[in-house]
Design a protein around this motif. Structure first.
Motif, mmCIF file in Angstrom:
data_model
loop_
_atom_site.group_PDB
_atom_site.id
_atom_site.type_symbol
_atom_site.label_atom_id
_atom_site.label_comp_id
_atom_site.label_asym_id
_atom_site.label_seq_id
_atom_site.Cartn_x
_atom_site.Cartn_y
_atom_site.Cartn_z
ATOM 1 N N SER A 17 1.535 -46.380 26.429
ATOM 2 C CA SER A 17 1.197 -46.896 27.756
ATOM 3 C C SER A 17 1.380 -48.406 27.744
ATOM 4 N N CYS A 18 2.161 -48.897 28.690
ATOM 5 C CA CYS A 18 2.479 -50.326 28.750
ATOM 6 C C CYS A 18 1.212 -51.156 28.989
ATOM 7 N N SER A 19 1.172 -52.326 28.353
ATOM 8 C CA SER A 19 -0.021 -53.176 28.484
ATOM 9 C C SER A 19 -0.082 -53.887 29.838
ATOM 10 N N HIS A 20 1.035 -53.915 30.560
ATOM 11 C CA HIS A 20 1.072 -54.669 31.818
ATOM 12 C C HIS A 20 0.373 -53.916 32.948
ATOM 13 N N ARG A 21 0.925 -52.789 33.369
ATOM 14 C CA ARG A 21 0.306 -52.005 34.439
ATOM 15 C C ARG A 21 -0.001 -50.569 33.991
ATOM 16 N N THR A 63 11.284 -50.434 25.925
ATOM 17 C CA THR A 63 11.268 -51.281 27.125
ATOM 18 C C THR A 63 10.686 -50.511 28.292
ATOM 19 N N CYS A 64 9.741 -51.128 28.960
ATOM 20 C CA CYS A 64 9.048 -50.457 30.058
ATOM 21 C C CYS A 64 9.956 -50.375 31.292
ATOM 22 N N PRO A 65 9.980 -49.174 31.928
ATOM 23 C CA PRO A 65 10.862 -49.020 33.090
ATOM 24 C C PRO A 65 10.345 -49.741 34.353
ATOM 25 N N TYR A 66 9.110 -50.227 34.317
ATOM 26 C CA TYR A 66 8.537 -50.786 35.562
ATOM 27 C C TYR A 66 8.926 -52.258 35.743
ATOM 28 N N HIS A 67 8.498 -53.139 34.842
ATOM 29 C CA HIS A 67 8.851 -54.550 34.978
ATOM 30 C C HIS A 67 9.600 -55.095 33.772
ATOM 31 N N GLY A 68 9.889 -54.195 32.829
ATOM 32 C CA GLY A 68 10.781 -54.577 31.738
ATOM 33 C C GLY A 68 10.138 -55.224 30.519
HETATM 34 S S1 FES Z 1 3.987 -51.740 33.770
HETATM 35 FE FE1 FES Z 1 5.211 -52.048 32.050
HETATM 36 S S2 FES Z 1 6.191 -53.915 32.455
HETATM 37 FE FE2 FES Z 1 4.896 -53.657 34.138
#
Ligand code: FES
Ligand SMILES: [Fe+2]
Length: 450
Positions: A87-91, A107-112
């Protein structure tokens, strides 16, 4: 954080039944019990993640689940196995949804945002412009699974950093894992991807079916008798020993009526037997030479079966591990690994794999038989009358079929408490006792704020 516990009244009612060896049917599908299990059982016991043969090269990874927690299991450049929350740390996006692959970065597909094999955050799209120099990437890596450990190539994770070590948790079961996984040079390897499918079932019933219940074989799998794959004798799956171990683990060592080998060394190629002699203790070797089927489980939700499969002249042995991942009180996602001795001849491995697909694979004859019964259990367990209905564990005081008292066999060569039959509820009861112990530890208020 809300800590879920059983309330005092429910605890007393359950205890009264459990002390008599009765298992209330409603707990199989009750949503509150399920929430307790997630936290008190799956939140602090060792969960199987992968086998080391699935991660051969640096950068190899597989994605798995620990109930509702998605996990990336990967091999770093140094060859160490790591496990991170997927799970990405960003969102919080589910970072990697491939089943397996080889990567240097995720690499996260949401904001990279991207992470390396150590789980460190190494790239932020337009990082300097958006975050300036203020942000410390070191604070935003992937969360590591609190504990991971391997035994005989089997990688497990634990969400509780204070849980006892994997080796202590497995305890006496290690002796049997050494036998099944360590008998040949190079150990076992996984062939192909684990197959998985969703079954209408409760995880307690599926785990018990495998670990504790050879008694169902002669009825549920009657068709295999009719096809000539299994013997006519209705007691055929009952010969041998049922071995109960600490922490809810257990194994059935099924042999022939006389205790002698039906087929030596589970129909493995003769060329492999010297390896067994070299790698096993004399006691393990004796059991391996005579056994027909090993079937058992590690509490809570990992089961295994190592059968002899096929018809005369075309017999094979393989090892099937399966994880019952609960995805609700009445649903499990079944994860099914085919394993075979790495050093077995290639044509034997291929033939054994085909045998597995026809027996315990998702469309295999044996598998389909079992799936039907599991669905029938959950269909009826949430009714009003099931609320005070209790299930029959026939040998509450080790009475076999209600008549003959069965004492442990002190001559059995392996560790654990061994009963001289597998048509007994010794492991089932021990699993239910473990279940009750874990869900009821810390009984206080229904919800306690901690
Ligand atoms: S949720 Fe993964 S980069 Fe924003
Ligand atoms: Fe079965």
């Amino acid at each position: 954080m809300i800590k879920k516990t059983l309330d005092e009244k429910a605890f007393q009612l359950l205890k009264e039944k459990m002390d008599k060896g009765l298992f209330p049917q409603w707990v199989l599908t009750d949503p509150d019990i399920y929430e307790l299990e997630k936290e008190n059982i799956f939140g602090r016991t060792w969960q199987f993640l992968a086998h080391e043969s699935e991660l051969k090269e640096p950068g190899d990874y597989v994605t798995r689940w620990m109930v509702n927690d998605p996990v990336i299991v990967s091999k770093n450049r140094e060859g160490e196995i790591k496990a991170f929350l997927n799970s990405c740390s960003h969102r919080g996006v589910h970072l990697c949804t491939a089943d397996r692959g080889n990567k240097k970065t995720f690499t996260c597909p949401y904001h990279g945002w991207s992470y390396n094999l150590e789980g460190e955050l190494i790239g932020i799209v337009a990082g300097n412009k958006v975050y300036g120099g203020e942000m410390d990437k070191g604070d935003w890596g992937l969360r590591e699974i609190p504990q991971i450990a391997s035994y005989q190539g089997m990688i497990f994770g634990n969400l509780d950093k204070d849980a006892i070590s994997l080796e202590d948790y497995l305890g006496e079961m290690k002796w049997y894992l050494d036998l099944m996984l360590g008998r040949s040079d190079g150990g076992m390897e996984v062939r192909g991807l684990p197959q998985r499918w969703v079954a209408k079932a409760n995880w307690k019933a599926t785990a018990e079916n495998f670990a504790a219940d050879p008694y169902h074989v002669q009825t549920t799998h009657r068709s295999t008798v009719e096809m000539g794959i299994s013997p006519e004798d209705p007691l055929y799956a009952g010969y041998g020993h049922q071995v109960v171990m600490e922490n809810g683990h257990g194994i059935n060592v099924i042999t022939s009526k006389t205790g002698k080998a039906r087929v030596p060394f589970q129909a493995t190629p003769e060329s492999m037997w010297p390896m067994f002699e070299k790698n096993l203790t004399p006691e393990q070797l004796d059991i391996q030479s005579r056994v027909t089927v090993f079937v058992g489980g590690m509490y809570p939700n990992l089961s295994f079966v190592s059968p002899i499969h096929g018809t005369e002249g075309h017999l094979h042995n393989y090892l099937n591990f399966r994880l019952w991942r609960p995805i609700g009180p009445d649903k499990v996602e079944v994860w099914c690994w085919f394993m075979i001795d790495k050093s077995a001849p290639e044509e034997y491995k291929e033939a054994a794999y085909r045998g597995y697909l026809g027996s315990f694979g998702p469309t295999g004859t044996l598998e389909v038989d079992d799936t039907e019964n599991w669905a029938r259990i959950v269909e009826v367990s949430s009714g009003l009358m099931a609320r005070d209905k209790h299930l029959n564990y026939n040998s509450i005081n080790n009475y076999l079929m209600g008549f003959e008292r069965v004492e442990p066999d002190s001559n059995f060569q392996g560790p654990g408490t061994a009963y001289p039959t597998t048509y007994i509820d010794a492991i089932a009861r021990s699993m239910h006792e473990q279940w009750f112990k874990l869900i009821s530890e810390g009984v206080m208020m229904k919800e306690e704020i901690v």
